[in-house]
Write a protein that holds these residues in place. Structure first.
Motif, PDB file in Angstrom:
ATOM      1  N   VAL A  56       0.861  -1.177   0.000  1.00 19.86           N
ATOM      2  CA  VAL A  56       0.000   0.000   0.000  1.00 19.86           C
ATOM      3  C   VAL A  56       0.901   1.231   0.000  1.00 19.86           C
ATOM      4  O   VAL A  56       1.809   1.336   0.829  1.00 19.86           O
ATOM      5  N   PHE A  57       0.660   2.149  -0.925  1.00 15.36           N
ATOM      6  CA  PHE A  57       1.365   3.425  -0.940  1.00 15.36           C
ATOM      7  C   PHE A  57       0.530   4.432  -0.148  1.00 15.36           C
ATOM      8  O   PHE A  57      -0.642   4.637  -0.434  1.00 15.36           O
ATOM      9  N   VAL A  58       1.160   5.061   0.847  1.00 15.44           N
ATOM     10  CA  VAL A  58       0.501   6.063   1.681  1.00 15.44           C
ATOM     11  C   VAL A  58       1.050   7.420   1.283  1.00 15.44           C
ATOM     12  O   VAL A  58       2.259   7.649   1.355  1.00 15.44           O
ATOM     13  N   TYR A  59       0.163   8.314   0.846  1.00 16.07           N
ATOM     14  CA  TYR A  59       0.577   9.645   0.423  1.00 16.07           C
ATOM     15  C   TYR A  59       0.436  10.596   1.605  1.00 16.07           C
ATOM     16  O   TYR A  59      -0.670  10.839   2.087  1.00 16.07           O
ATOM     17  N   LEU A  60       1.550  11.132   2.067  1.00 19.00           N
ATOM     18  CA  LEU A  60       1.592  11.920   3.288  1.00 19.00           C
ATOM     19  C   LEU A  60       1.203  13.370   3.026  1.00 19.00           C
ATOM     20  O   LEU A  60       1.427  13.900   1.946  1.00 19.00           O
ATOM     21  N   ARG A  61       0.629  14.016   4.017  1.00 15.39           N
ATOM     22  CA  ARG A  61       0.155  15.391   3.896  1.00 15.39           C
ATOM     23  C   ARG A  61       1.078  16.320   4.687  1.00 15.39           C
ATOM     24  O   ARG A  61       1.451  16.019   5.820  1.00 15.39           O
ATOM     25  N   TYR A  62       1.417  17.447   4.061  1.00 14.03           N
ATOM     26  CA  TYR A  62       2.233  18.474   4.700  1.00 14.03           C
ATOM     27  C   TYR A  62       1.492  19.798   4.626  1.00 14.03           C
ATOM     28  O   TYR A  62       0.760  20.065   3.684  1.00 14.03           O
ATOM     29  N   PHE A  63       1.680  20.631   5.635  1.00 14.35           N
ATOM     30  CA  PHE A  63       1.086  21.962   5.664  1.00 14.35           C
ATOM     31  C   PHE A  63       2.194  22.951   5.997  1.00 14.35           C
ATOM     32  O   PHE A  63       2.782  22.889   7.074  1.00 14.35           O
ATOM     33  N   ARG A  64       2.487  23.819   5.051  1.00 13.38           N
ATOM     34  CA  ARG A  64       3.577  24.793   5.192  1.00 13.38           C
ATOM     35  C   ARG A  64       4.897  24.111   5.550  1.00 13.38           C
ATOM     36  O   ARG A  64       5.597  24.503   6.479  1.00 13.38           O
ATOM     37  N   ASN A  65       5.184  23.054   4.823  1.00 14.99           N
ATOM     38  CA  ASN A  65       6.418  22.279   4.943  1.00 14.99           C
ATOM     39  C   ASN A  65       6.556  21.580   6.303  1.00 14.99           C
ATOM     40  O   ASN A  65       7.649  21.195   6.701  1.00 14.99           O
TER      41      ASN A  65
END
Length: 139
Positions: A56-65
């Motif tokens: 499973v590929f998990v796409y990570l979330r970033y907010f303002r780096n």
């Protein structure tokens, strides 16, 4: 089954520390349920299942780096299971900050749900009254 979840926690935490865009974890039912809860709470962008490789590929979330998923704290371990019932739910969840997500495995068909604690008029209210095994806290 729980060992796969512990590995998933570690791999996601490690990928966030290395500022990766995605990470690769093993595929199992519990992992997919855990990832669905993270996606519903906007901690990750999403995930995609590769059937041929069982990954499973998990796409990570970033907010303002900065990672949206700052920390994962495991509560229930193999030698010591932590349960969340009506009596200890408010005392255990009042120790965490409002806005944090408690991930709970319910006994009905071993679903994984999220439990929230919100602050309203200087009192803590426990919404999504789900009881079961407290897997982890995510913030």
């Amino acid at each position: 089954m729980r060992r796969d979840l512990g590995t998933t926690y570690g791999l996601i935490r490690q990928a966030h520390g290395q500022k990766k865009v995605y990470c690769e974890v093993n595929n199992c039912k519990q992992t997919l349920r855990f990832l669905r809860v993270l996606r519903d709470n906007s901690m990750i962008y999403g995930y995609s299942v590769l059937p041929k490789t069982n990954k499973v590929f998990v796409y990570l979330r970033y907010f303002r780096n900065r990672p949206a998923l700052k920390h994962i704290k495991l509560y229930s371990k193999q030698g010591h299971r932590r349960s969340l019932n009506g009596r200890n739910a408010l005392t255990l969840l009042s120790k965490i900050n409002p806005g944090n997500v408690a991930i709970v495995s319910t006994p009905q068909s071993s679903e994984i749900k999220s439990a929230f604690l919100i602050k309203h008029d200087r009192e803590y209210h426990y919404i999504n009254k789900t009881f079961g095994e407290l897997l982890c806290l995510v913030w």
